[in-house]
Design an enzyme around this catalytic site. Structure first.
Site, short mmCIF file in Angstrom:
data_model
loop_
_atom_site.label_atom_id
_atom_site.label_comp_id
_atom_site.label_asym_id
_atom_site.label_seq_id
_atom_site.Cartn_x
_atom_site.Cartn_y
_atom_site.Cartn_z
N CYS A 13 -20.98 4.57 0.35
CA CYS A 13 -19.74 5.51 0.77
C CYS A 13 -19.74 6.75 0.40
CB CYS A 13 -18.56 4.77 0.30
SG CYS A 13 -16.79 5.31 0.98
N ASN A 64 -17.15 11.37 -2.97
CA ASN A 64 -16.08 12.09 -2.05
C ASN A 64 -16.03 13.63 -2.29
OD1 ASN A 64 -14.64 10.05 -0.68
ND2 ASN A 64 -13.99 9.26 -2.63
N TRP A 118 -15.72 14.26 9.03
CA TRP A 118 -15.21 13.17 8.17
C TRP A 118 -14.07 12.34 9.38
CZ3 TRP A 118 -9.65 12.23 7.66
CH2 TRP A 118 -9.75 11.05 6.98
N ASP A 159 -10.57 -1.52 -4.77
CA ASP A 159 -10.91 -0.15 -4.40
C ASP A 159 -10.44 0.53 -5.60
OD1 ASP A 159 -11.28 2.35 -2.76
OD2 ASP A 159 -12.06 0.74 -1.61
N ASP A 160 -10.31 2.04 -5.26
CA ASP A 160 -10.00 2.91 -6.13
C ASP A 160 -8.71 2.64 -6.92
OD1 ASP A 160 -9.68 5.18 -7.45
OD2 ASP A 160 -9.66 6.88 -5.65
N TRP A 196 -19.94 2.07 -4.04
CA TRP A 196 -20.56 3.34 -4.65
C TRP A 196 -20.04 4.46 -3.68
CZ3 TRP A 196 -23.96 3.46 -9.06
CH2 TRP A 196 -24.44 4.90 -9.37
N ASP A 197 -19.09 5.22 -4.05
CA ASP A 197 -18.40 6.20 -3.42
C ASP A 197 -18.78 7.69 -3.79
OD1 ASP A 197 -16.86 7.29 -1.26
OD2 ASP A 197 -15.05 6.30 -1.95
N ASP A 225 -14.08 6.24 7.24
CA ASP A 225 -12.69 6.27 6.81
C ASP A 225 -11.75 5.78 7.85
OD1 ASP A 225 -13.23 6.11 4.02
OD2 ASP A 225 -12.46 8.32 3.77
N ARG A 268 -11.18 17.40 -3.52
CA ARG A 268 -10.22 16.28 -3.54
C ARG A 268 -10.06 16.25 -5.27
NH1 ARG A 268 -11.04 9.81 -3.30
NH2 ARG A 268 -9.19 9.49 -2.05
C1 GLA Z 1 -12.84 7.40 -0.04
C2 GLA Z 1 -13.48 6.09 0.63
C3 GLA Z 1 -12.37 5.13 1.01
C4 GLA Z 1 -11.72 4.85 -0.31
C5 GLA Z 1 -11.06 6.11 -0.97
C6 GLA Z 1 -10.61 5.95 -2.48
O1 GLA Z 1 -12.30 8.09 0.89
O2 GLA Z 1 -14.25 6.45 1.74
O3 GLA Z 1 -12.76 3.97 1.50
O4 GLA Z 1 -12.48 4.13 -0.99
O5 GLA Z 1 -12.16 6.92 -1.06
O6 GLA Z 1 -10.23 7.09 -3.05
#
Ligand code: GLA
Length: 731
Positions: free
Chosen positions: A527, A481, A200, A367-368, A478-479, A549, A444
């Site tokens: 993403c 994680n 990461w 974003d988030d 579209w993430d 990131d 997470r």
């Molecule tokens: C991931 C993405 C980031 C951001 C965060 C939001 O880490 O890679 O770019 O969007 O999530 O929680």
């Protein structure tokens, strides 16, 4: 003219690329043997692929047939057992649990076009296009298994795609334990392996190493293709550089667990396998059922790593990403993540948007943190409705505000996940992936939805469709994680538990296919905690990907350089962010941050409210420059000139498709005392053209630039960069 020739007399199949040939020999009319992959041969008549000599301890595959020993041969799909002790391409068991090892009855089928692989992304071919495919089919009479290997040659890219299907024509279930998408043997000429490793925030670092006897393998069992390794690698000659020498590139169009294996055996043969990772895979094939492997792409270049990359870049741009985006300019975006993290409201967003619009930004990405109760990463995933406190007038009103300011509106989502305390988790506690007998593992603070269940996929499609239809959303990030763990599926029988990882990926592809069918105009950016699933499978649905990131310019030089070995810059999301950088704490100039970010798909991700007027002016100018040269930077040829993995400097350039202009970038990652002025030789220019370097108003011929190079006078400090625009004089 035929792209693929079948010499039925000699049993030779020849696939012809512009600069390459791939040839297969059907030995004894029933064994597909590898004859050649490499430089173009006008005619392949030879049957002299490694003749066998009887040696102690070699096993005869057939009684009394001393003409060959399988371990001695170059195979097209490495056999398990049967005297071949190298790593097999496949491991399959019949209804009695006996291994299926052949002999196979073989036939070859040549046809126009290319069949779609149902449920999986694969290279796109237009209707009526002159493309040919050959299927080499191996039938096992004992079990009724038909293994069909498909090869399609794309001459202009010197690319061969391969995939394998398994059809159970027998009466008993068959179990697939391993099924590589491609397998191939080649003679070792001192080759080296080039691949990408990372973690990461440190994705796709370039590594090159000698092959030694034994096996090298790398891959992923994380459920995604991963931050750690890319499903892509190359075999190169020791003398291969960026500009010359042979490179054999391999890549898998798949986003889940994969395994790449290279075995150098006692006889200096290299076996190469690439496909789904067998450790986390098993598939039950009932009578009448068919299984398809993902597709793999192989690219041959005789003109160095840049030559290989050019072919991969064009292939991915023209054959993989959604066609409606392949020639479409990408907008300059602003993303609020590093500017605000979870701490924002409508007023803050509108303030940022207003400044972004004034600077020339074209797309605002929220974003988030926009959905109900999402004030940290501990909650709300799965409940995709706007947060009434942060967005009292809703998404639609926010998107309309953006549109009125001349900005498109984009939104972050993470649809494959669910937070423990979300209302979705309460409604459907059975929807996440877990082993019901074991403790739940969180990454997470979240769980992975089980996309092997059709009702979960339907939920995601309907929810995302609902979102996209509720407001003018032109872009979606579209993430994804977290990795997959404790993989068990309560809805599948015991014999199918080994299928879950792959079924997850199939579910994901089905979801992406359906959403992009309903919203073909929406630009998706993939993403996975940055570049944790940056692979051709995702690019098939999402024409761009958040590369990492890590937004630090210096780290990004390496990350983007490594990524470019296989993927074109237009696919790489690259943002100018704040200093000191949030991931590494480094402070660099706005200039170098701009130069690195505009070498990818340019965006800004910093709190514009904290910038002074000089900084805002610098950004404004960067965007003006980027828009002026956008065709060149997004669709031109990307050429690596100096590697940050071998030096404390790096350089690359972009050449306009019509060769009239090019832009050269140079970076110093670390300053040293007493260094001579850097001199960099450029490449792939027209030797007789006179180019004007616009800043210093200097003229050079293409051949001077390529043979003598340009002498640079860089500023004397760490993290320096230069950007030079050259134009054909009197174009
Ligand atoms: C991931 C993405 C980031 C951001 C965060 C939001 O880490 O890679 O770019 O969007 O999530 O929680």
């Amino acid at each position: 003219m035929n792209i693929i020739n079948l010499d039925s007399d000699k049993q030779i199949i020849t696939l012809q690329g512009s600069h390459s040939t791939y040839a297969i020999n059907i030995y004894n009319r029933n064994l597909p043997m590898h004859l050649h992959w490499g430089a173009r041969l006008s005619l392949v008549t030879s049957k002299l692929f490694n003749p066998s000599i009887e040696r102690a301890f070699l096993i005869r595959a057939r009684d009394r047939d001393t003409s060959f020993f399988i371990e001695d041969m170059k195979c097209e799909y490495g056999f398990a057992e049967n005297g071949d002790f190298r790593i097999p391409a496949f491991r399959i068991r019949d209804g009695r649990n006996y291994p299926i090892t052949g002999p196979f009855e073989l036939d070859v089928h040549l046809y126009q076009g290319k069949q779609e692989i149902i449920g999986l992304p694969s290279a796109r071919v237009q209707a009526g296009e002159h493309i040919q495919t050959v299927d080499v089919r191996m039938y096992d009479r004992i079990s009724g298994l038909l293994i069909s290997m498909s090869y399609t040659m794309f001459p202009e890219h010197d690319a061969v795609t391969r995939h394998v299907s398994f059809l159970n024509q027998g009466d008993s279930p068959i179990r697939i334990e391993k099924a590589a998408s491609l397998s191939m043997d080649m003679s070792n000429l001192g080759y080296e392996l080039l691949y990408l490793h990372g973690a990461w925030a440190r994705e796709r670092q370039l590594l090159r190493r000698e092959l030694q006897p034994g096996t090298i393998s790398f891959g992923s069992t994380r459920g995604t293709s991963s931050h750690q390794f890319s499903p892509a690698f190359a075999i190169v000659s020791p003398e291969t550089t960026e500009f010359k020498g042979e490179a054999f590139g391999f890549s898998l169009i798949y986003s889940g667990n994969f395994l790449a294996e290279l075995e150098l055996n006692q006889d200096a043969n290299i076996r190469i396998n690439l496909g789904i990772h067998p450790d986390t895979f098993e598939w039950q094939l009932g009578p009448g059922q068919r299984f398809d492997t993902p597709e793999a792409v192989m690219v041959y270049a005789d003109d160095g790593l840049n030559g290989m990359s050019r072919r991969f870049h064009n292939f991915f741009k023209e054959r993989i990403i959604p066609p409606q985006f392949s020639g479409k300019e990408r907008p300059v975006l602003f993303n609020n993540w590093e500017a605000t993290y979870f701490d924002f409201n409508e007023t803050v967003l509108e303030e940022l948007a207003d400044t972004a619009a004034d600077l020339g930004v074209e797309l605002f990405v929220l974003d988030d943190g926009w959905f109900e109760g999402r004030n940290s990463d501990r909650s709300s995933l799965g409940d995709w409705s706007e947060d009434p406190e942060k967005l009292p007038h809703g998404l639609k009103s926010l998107a309309e505000h953006m549109e009125n300011r001349g900005l498109q509106f984009g939104l972050w989502v993470e649809p494959e996940m669910v937070s423990h305390n979300s209302s979705l988790a309460k409604r459907h506690p059975e929807w996440h992936i877990s082993n019901p007998d074991r403790p739940v593992a969180e990454g997470r603070n979240q769980l992975v939805l089980d996309l092997s269940r059709s009702e979960v996929c339907d939920f995601i499609v309907e929810t995302m469709d609902g979102l996209l239809s509720s407001a003018p959303i032109r872009y979606m990030k579209w993430d994804m994680n977290r990795y997959l763990t404790n993989v068990a599926a309560i809805h599948l029988p015991a014999a199918q538990q080994g299928e879950v990882y792959h079924r997850y990926v199939l579910g994901l592809y089905q979801v992406l296919d359906e959403i992009s069918r309903r919203h073909p105009e929406v630009l998706f950016e993939g993403c996975a905690g940055g570049g944790g699933r940056f692979d051709p499978g995702m690019l098939y649905y999402m024409p761009q990907y958040w590369t990492s990131d890590n937004t630090d310019a210096i780290s990004r030089i390496r990350i983007q350089y490594g990524t470019s070995i296989f993927f074109p810059p237009i696919t790489m999301g690259a943002h100018v962010s704040e200093v000191p950088n949030h991931q590494v704490g480094r402070t660099t100039s706005l200039e170098i941050r701009g130069h690195v970010a505009m070498s990818g798909n340019l965006g800004y991700e910093l709190d514009l409210r904290n910038l002074d007027s000089d900084e805002l002016e610098t950004i404004r100018k960067q965007i003006v420059f980027y828009k002026k040269y956008r065709t060149l930077l997004q669709f031109g040829r990307f050429v690596r000139l100096e590697s940050p993995f071998e030096s404390t400097d790096a350089a690359w350039m972009f050449i306009h498709p019509d060769m009239d202009e090019f832009i050269f970038f140079w970076f110093r990652l670390q300053a040293d005392a007493n260094r001579t002025a850097p001199k960099i030789k450029l490449a792939y220019l027209d030797p007789d053209t006179v180019y004007l370097e616009k800043e210093r108003m200097l003229e050079y011929t293409g051949s001077e630039l390529m043979n003598l190079g340009i002498l640079l006078t860089p500023p004397m400090h760490d993290y320096a960069s230069l950007r030079l625009v050259f134009q054909r004089r009197n174009p």
